[in-house]
Design an enzyme around this catalytic site. Sequence first.
Site, PDB file in Angstrom:
ATOM      1  N   ASP A   1       0.965  -1.324  -0.049  1.00 58.18           N
ATOM      2  CA  ASP A   1       0.165  -0.066   0.054  1.00 58.18           C
ATOM      3  C   ASP A   1       0.948   1.178  -0.054  1.00 58.18           C
ATOM      4  OD1 ASP A   1      -2.324  -1.615   0.069  1.00 58.18           O
ATOM      5  OD2 ASP A   1      -2.580  -1.018   2.131  1.00 58.18           O
ATOM      6  N   ARG A   2       0.235   2.391  -0.551  1.00 61.91           N
ATOM      7  CA  ARG A   2       0.931   3.679  -0.701  1.00 61.91           C
ATOM      8  C   ARG A   2       1.410   4.128   0.657  1.00 61.91           C
ATOM      9  NH1 ARG A   2      -0.688   9.008  -0.228  1.00 61.91           N
ATOM     10  NH2 ARG A   2      -2.868   8.340   0.265  1.00 61.91           N
TER      11      ARG A   2
END
Length: 266
Positions: A119-120
């Site tokens: 995930d970012r």
Amino acid sequence: MGCREGISPQKTVLRGHVPSEGEYWAARAGDSPFAEGEKLCPGQPLPRPVPAWFHPAVAEEEEIPFHHRVLFTDEDLIVVDKPHFLPTTSNGRIVRNTVQTRLRLEFGEDEIVPIHRLDRLTAGLVVCSRRRATRGAYQQLFAQRRVRKHYRAELSAPLDVDGLITLPMRKKPGQRRVTVDAAGTTTRTRVRAHGRVADLWPETGHTHQLRVLLNHLGAPIAGDDTYPTDRGLDLYDFSRPLKLWHTSLSFTDPLQGTQRRFSLPQ
């Protein structure tokens, strides 16, 4: 068809005539009147639908002021330490400032592709393939859950847990938040938490699995912008990093048969 500025071309099917604006190259097709890679002339009439490649227009982006560190390279793999806030691959709104695009420019190699998600907002290890010929073998490791992954989280409340936790989760289309739902997909995570630090070994790979699990246990990850409260999506708010790191992973190399282990530096 190579990349441009580290960004992959896109494929389309042209009908009637070649558009007068933009540049297009013929893609491989058994019934195409053009050779693969042939540049097509603007306005040229087309006797039949023609698959073609083109480079999409990509706007300039606000710089994400955090940078990956290369931890390991060989002829097949690049392993990096991804910072918080930097996407692994394009999320639609961010294309240039991603691990994939930056690595392609850094190494001058169009084939570099991350072979698993991170995930970012999560920091830590990302494994990338640099050769199409061997990429599938490594992708299968992750798809078949043959990679042991270890995460560490700082919590917003103390937690005392040691064991395997199964929890059904569901993500509805178009919604950011994942919910705990008896009708959802069963997730499995080994958790060891004493106080405000948790070590986690996910055995499944559901979206936001670790974030949802710890929130469900009453100890959300420090800095979480979605659980328990959705503060909205601002891609350029760097004020509160999610205190979650992918710290190590290990697997049996599908090509060499050797044990591979990668860890973040202490």
